[in-house]
Design an enzyme around this catalytic site. Structure first.
Site, mmCIF file in Angstrom:
data_model
loop_
_atom_site.group_PDB
_atom_site.id
_atom_site.type_symbol
_atom_site.label_atom_id
_atom_site.label_comp_id
_atom_site.label_asym_id
_atom_site.label_seq_id
_atom_site.Cartn_x
_atom_site.Cartn_y
_atom_site.Cartn_z
ATOM 1 C CB SER A 236 -7.530 6.113 4.833
ATOM 2 O OG SER A 236 -8.015 6.694 3.782
ATOM 3 C CE LYS A 281 -6.061 4.817 0.700
ATOM 4 N NZ LYS A 281 -6.500 5.186 2.113
#
Length: 342
Positions: A236, A281
């Site tokens: 990611s 996040k």
């Protein structure tokens, strides 16, 4: 006497409190991780400096014990996943960790490829054999090979790719013996295995030694680039890697003085892909003081990472701007259009 009894009671109570933390449930818990500046992690030889920063964002994930499970049930931004959603069937913790590190390596290579091509630098490819991702139970490789082993010779013959490896195996029959040259922890050793027939439904009737494998390749670029991702796993961070690498390759500073966080996979053709835990996040980026967050848009789908990031940003009442991104090129154009921060 009473003191001894009191001590025994206290010891028993301590055991009862601590013991559940070592009993793992069949779940994983994820929670907000950190947003980390990429400039100290990535270094392009003689690369350009930047006035702001690009940041990768992470989630903290681990096996659930009784306490962490209960806490997660009552925390909006702790996510609970059944173990089968995280690890493949029969995949061990070690195999899962190796797979995550391989995905990270792949994301780094894609990021380097995309950034150097965009900056106009040539790239060369070097193939070094194959990595073992997992070992199949009941097959010859069990207890002989481990996830993370690198195989680069079979019967003394060097090969460069998984295709060459599989082609060599396909010419053999069950019972024939192979001698593999294996690198583990930077040390070489040889191991001999007999080919056998797979019994699982997916590979039934095929011949092999019982390993899942992927190509081990590296990119040769000039100027040189170093990416010290250490124990960060998964793909990611690839998108943000590509932006930081490109920004060090070109004179124009794409950060424009802003602190820019984000996430997303990156393919070798520059497409930015979906990731898990976008909500966590966003929280990590906000805590780190990011002013802009770049989120995978997934071509505008209703349940995209971008939409989830927007919702979380609203929930936590952040001033951080959430920007939808589909490709590396789109991100570069957006950043080039930013007014420099005063």
């Amino acid at each position: 006497m009473k003191n001894k009894k009191r001590i025994r009671v206290l010891i028993l109570a301590a055991i009862l409190i601590v013991a559940p933390s070592f009993y793992f449930l069949p779940y994983y818990i994820s929670k907000p991780g950190i947003a980390k500046e990429l400039a100290p992690i990535i270094e392009v030889e003689d690369g350009y400096d930047e006035s702001g920063s690009f940041m990768l964002t992470t989630v903290r994930m681990g096996r659930a014990n009784i306490y962490s499970y209960i806490l997660a049930r009552f925390n909006q931004y702790h996510e609970i996943f059944p173990i089968e959603q995280i690890r493949a069937e029969d995949e061990t913790e070690e195999e899962y960790s190796v797979r995550q590190l391989y995905l990270m390596d792949s994301s780094k290579y894609n990021a380097i490829e995309v950034a150097y091509k965009k900056a106009g630098y040539p790239i060369k490819y070097q193939h070094n054999g194959v990595y073992v991702l997992n070992v199949v139970k009941g097959m010859p490789a069990e207890d002989r090979l481990k996830p993370g082993d690198r195989i680069f010779k079979v019967d003394g013959n060097e090969f460069q790719s998984s295709a060459e490896f599989m082609d060599y195996i396909s010419q053999k029959t069950a019972g024939e013996q192979l001698t593999l040259t294996v690198e583990r922890n930077h040390k070489l050793h040889e191991t001999s295995l007999k080919l056998d027939v797979f019994n699982d439904e997916e590979n039934k009737g095929k011949i092999g030694i019982g390993i899942g494998l992927v190509d081990d390749k590296e990119l040769i670029v000039e100027p040189d680039v170093t990416v010290n991702s250490k124990e960060i796993g998964g793909p990611s961070a690839g998108f943000m890697f590509s932006l930081e690498i490109y920004n060090q390759l070109v004179e124009e500073d794409l950060t424009r003085g802003y602190h820019i966080a984000g996430t997303g996979t990156i393919s070798s053709n520059g497409e930015v892909g979906e990731i898990g835990g976008i909500q966590l996040k966003v929280i990590a980026a906000d805590k780190a003081g990011a002013e802009i967050f770049l989120a995978p848009n997934q071509n505008g789908t209703k349940d995209s990472n971008y939409q989830d990031a927007l919702k979380t940003a609203k929930d936590i009442n952040t001033d951080m701007k959430i920007v939808p991104i589909d490709t590396f090129e789109e991100a570069v154009k957006y950043l080039e259009s930013l007014e420099p921060k005063k």
